[in-house]
Write a protein that holds these residues in place. Structure first.
Motif, mmCIF file in Angstrom:
data_model
loop_
_atom_site.group_PDB
_atom_site.id
_atom_site.type_symbol
_atom_site.label_atom_id
_atom_site.label_comp_id
_atom_site.label_asym_id
_atom_site.label_seq_id
_atom_site.Cartn_x
_atom_site.Cartn_y
_atom_site.Cartn_z
ATOM 1 N N PHE A 1 0.925 -1.297 -0.022
ATOM 2 C CA PHE A 1 0.141 0.177 0.022
ATOM 3 C C PHE A 1 1.028 1.172 -0.289
ATOM 4 O O PHE A 1 1.985 1.300 0.486
ATOM 5 C CB PHE A 1 -0.983 0.116 1.308
ATOM 6 N N PRO A 2 0.358 2.501 -0.463
ATOM 7 C CA PRO A 2 1.110 3.523 -0.441
ATOM 8 C C PRO A 2 1.717 4.060 0.799
ATOM 9 O O PRO A 2 2.586 4.553 0.873
ATOM 10 C CB PRO A 2 0.251 4.605 -1.267
ATOM 11 N N ASP A 3 0.723 3.823 2.004
ATOM 12 C CA ASP A 3 1.337 4.351 3.335
ATOM 13 C C ASP A 3 0.390 3.317 4.091
ATOM 14 O O ASP A 3 -0.464 2.746 4.022
ATOM 15 C CB ASP A 3 1.162 5.562 3.472
ATOM 16 N N THR A 4 0.958 3.684 5.393
ATOM 17 C CA THR A 4 0.115 2.851 6.794
ATOM 18 C C THR A 4 -1.394 3.291 6.568
ATOM 19 O O THR A 4 -2.199 2.493 7.064
ATOM 20 C CB THR A 4 0.843 3.213 7.852
ATOM 21 N N PRO B 1 7.220 5.410 2.479
ATOM 22 C CA PRO B 1 6.173 5.218 3.352
ATOM 23 C C PRO B 1 5.554 4.002 3.105
ATOM 24 O O PRO B 1 4.423 3.628 3.663
ATOM 25 C CB PRO B 1 5.135 6.451 3.091
ATOM 26 N N THR B 2 5.980 3.113 1.987
ATOM 27 C CA THR B 2 5.325 2.059 1.642
ATOM 28 C C THR B 2 4.954 0.923 2.778
ATOM 29 O O THR B 2 5.873 0.704 3.499
ATOM 30 C CB THR B 2 5.934 1.195 0.521
ATOM 31 N N CYS B 3 3.618 0.539 3.163
ATOM 32 C CA CYS B 3 3.238 -0.507 4.079
ATOM 33 C C CYS B 3 2.799 -1.760 3.512
ATOM 34 O O CYS B 3 1.788 -1.785 2.478
ATOM 35 C CB CYS B 3 2.224 0.055 4.752
ATOM 36 N N PHE B 4 3.320 -2.727 3.756
ATOM 37 C CA PHE B 4 2.968 -4.306 3.268
ATOM 38 C C PHE B 4 1.922 -5.088 4.206
ATOM 39 O O PHE B 4 2.247 -4.997 5.359
ATOM 40 C CB PHE B 4 4.105 -4.895 3.067
ATOM 41 N N LEU B 5 0.625 -5.572 3.672
ATOM 42 C CA LEU B 5 -0.053 -6.491 4.406
ATOM 43 C C LEU B 5 0.337 -7.920 3.785
ATOM 44 O O LEU B 5 0.440 -8.168 2.508
ATOM 45 C CB LEU B 5 -1.513 -5.905 4.347
ATOM 46 N N THR B 6 0.420 -8.992 4.565
ATOM 47 C CA THR B 6 0.768 -10.229 4.403
ATOM 48 C C THR B 6 -0.454 -11.117 4.752
ATOM 49 O O THR B 6 -0.528 -10.848 6.370
ATOM 50 C CB THR B 6 2.061 -10.794 4.685
ATOM 51 N N CYS B 7 -0.890 -11.877 4.131
ATOM 52 C CA CYS B 7 -2.043 -12.820 4.461
ATOM 53 C C CYS B 7 -2.474 -14.037 3.694
ATOM 54 O O CYS B 7 -1.873 -14.253 2.579
ATOM 55 C CB CYS B 7 -3.638 -11.995 4.758
ATOM 56 N N GLY B 8 -3.341 -14.778 3.952
ATOM 57 C CA GLY B 8 -3.449 -16.034 3.125
ATOM 58 C C GLY B 8 -4.638 -15.914 2.129
ATOM 59 O O GLY B 8 -5.228 -14.963 2.089
ATOM 60 N N SER C 1 2.004 3.829 -7.098
ATOM 61 C CA SER C 1 2.486 4.761 -8.278
ATOM 62 C C SER C 1 3.786 3.814 -8.862
ATOM 63 O O SER C 1 4.585 3.430 -8.046
ATOM 64 C CB SER C 1 2.655 6.024 -8.177
ATOM 65 N N SER C 2 4.076 3.917 -9.934
ATOM 66 C CA SER C 2 5.248 3.422 -10.557
ATOM 67 C C SER C 2 6.694 4.122 -9.862
ATOM 68 O O SER C 2 7.867 3.571 -9.555
ATOM 69 C CB SER C 2 5.620 3.653 -11.965
ATOM 70 N N GLY C 3 6.534 5.353 -9.634
ATOM 71 C CA GLY C 3 7.700 6.019 -8.721
ATOM 72 C C GLY C 3 7.610 5.444 -7.440
ATOM 73 O O GLY C 3 8.837 5.138 -7.058
ATOM 74 N N LEU C 4 6.710 5.296 -6.539
ATOM 75 C CA LEU C 4 7.079 4.581 -5.385
ATOM 76 C C LEU C 4 7.285 3.204 -5.520
ATOM 77 O O LEU C 4 8.147 2.662 -4.414
ATOM 78 C CB LEU C 4 5.503 4.693 -4.755
ATOM 79 N N VAL C 5 6.793 2.464 -6.476
ATOM 80 C CA VAL C 5 7.458 1.096 -6.651
ATOM 81 C C VAL C 5 8.849 1.161 -6.735
ATOM 82 O O VAL C 5 9.707 0.364 -6.216
ATOM 83 C CB VAL C 5 6.922 0.303 -7.860
ATOM 84 N N ARG C 6 9.675 1.967 -7.466
ATOM 85 C CA ARG C 6 11.159 2.128 -7.702
ATOM 86 C C ARG C 6 11.561 2.452 -6.307
ATOM 87 O O ARG C 6 12.661 1.978 -6.062
ATOM 88 C CB ARG C 6 11.264 3.240 -8.825
#
Length: 322
Positions: free
Chosen positions: A22-25, A167-174, A192-197
């Motif tokens: 996600f872009p942020d928390t 700021p990228t926030c990751f969620l992980t689940c099944g 966004s592609s910029g945030l991915v980079r």
């Protein structure tokens, strides 16, 4: 795809789990609230609450049901006979951080099992911020492991923000839960592609820091405890883990004291900021003498200097109050 695989490799995420960036928390947690909760539904959260969750709760129109904890025993989670009466039909989500963001408390496997029991027995979604789990210095039970057994468990990771500024926030689940979250994220909160980079580069940087990070943070945890233990009338329980510790100050109102620090007090033309914990408790009379110190990004000298400024500030504040 490359970003997800890099994240999976660095944080050792099992192949069967779905990783959603996600872009942020804010966007990550608000997505959970919007997807799984209705207006005025309740999320159960241990005290003191993670500071970042309060504006998200207000934004989403949901309510916090607190799990009451106490500084005197290190903010341990209570037994099941205290947890279960908190559950009612409006409770849709249970949220905690482990290690606890606001206190540095590391919940034991037994404590997590209590929460798991409530989550599974009452079919409540369980979400854990496990951003600092890597730095706990010991084996802990994470939801990354639990999610392989329980499909209503989600692990949240926002660790790139404090160490890289990304700021990228990751969620992980099944399985099915992951697919639902991924579809929602792609539609409502695309990255966004910029945030991915930026995130890809930040993961590279973080992985370089990772081998020394646990020792780096552990040293600061020890320094916080040792220095504060030497201050007259200050009280601290040694934090289990990064990123923070809680200090009990010999004052009546930490909010007023912090305002004094910022507006009036200077030592060698410097001051210090600590977070009053009173806002992170449900009862506004609780925790008025407690402050949080987040040391995760401080070098040793800055931490020691800041604590000495805090000590001097308390002593001067007490004199002026008298």
């Amino acid at each position: 795809g490359d970003l997800i695989e890099k994240y999976r490799r660095i944080f050792k995420v099992p192949d069967e789990l779905v990783i959603i960036p996600f872009p942020d928390t804010f966007s990550a947690i608000s997505s959970l609230f919007f997807l799984f909760m209705d207006l005025n539904d309740e999320v159960v959260v241990p005290e003191p609450f993670p500071p970042y969750i309060l504006p998200i709760v207000d934004f989403a129109g949901v309510k916090i049901t607190p799990i009451e904890t106490f500084h005197s025993n290190g903010f341990r989670l209570p037994l099941r006979d205290v947890l279960e009466p908190l559950i009612n039909p409006r409770v849709k989500l249970l949220f905690y951080s482990n290690p606890a963001i606001s206190t540095g408390t590391l919940y034991t496997p037994e404590e997590i099992e209590r929460v798991l029991f409530v989550s599974q027995n009452y079919n409540i979604l369980m979400v854990a911020d496990e951003s600092f789990a890597f730095a706990s210095g010991e084996e802990i039970q994470t939801l990354l492991e639990v999610a392989r057994r329980y499909t209503n468990s989600i692990s949240l990771n926002r660790i790139l923000l404090p160490f890289t500024g990304v700021p990228t926030c990751f969620l992980t689940c099944g399985g099915e839960l992951g697919k639902l979250l991924k579809k929602f994220q792609e539609t409502i909160f695309p990255v966004s592609s910029g945030l991915v980079r930026l995130t890809y580069t930040a993961l590279d940087r973080f992985s370089e820091l990772l081998p020394s990070m646990s020792g780096f943070l552990g040293e600061r945890k020890d320094i916080l405890y040792e220095v504060v233990s030497g201050f007259e009338d200050f009280f601290i329980i040694k934090p289990d883990s990064p990123p923070a510790g809680v200090i009990k100050l010999p004052i009546k109102d930490s909010t007023k004291f912090v305002e004094y620090l910022l507006k009036e007090f200077r030592m060698d033309n410097r001051t210090v900021f600590v977070l009053p914990l009173v806002k992170l408790f449900h009862d506004s009379k609780k925790g008025k003498d407690l402050v949080m110190v987040d040391y995760s990004n401080l070098d040793v000298e800055t931490l020691k200097t800041g604590l000495n400024i805090l000590y001097a500030g308390v002593n001067q504040y007490k004199k002026e109050e008298e």
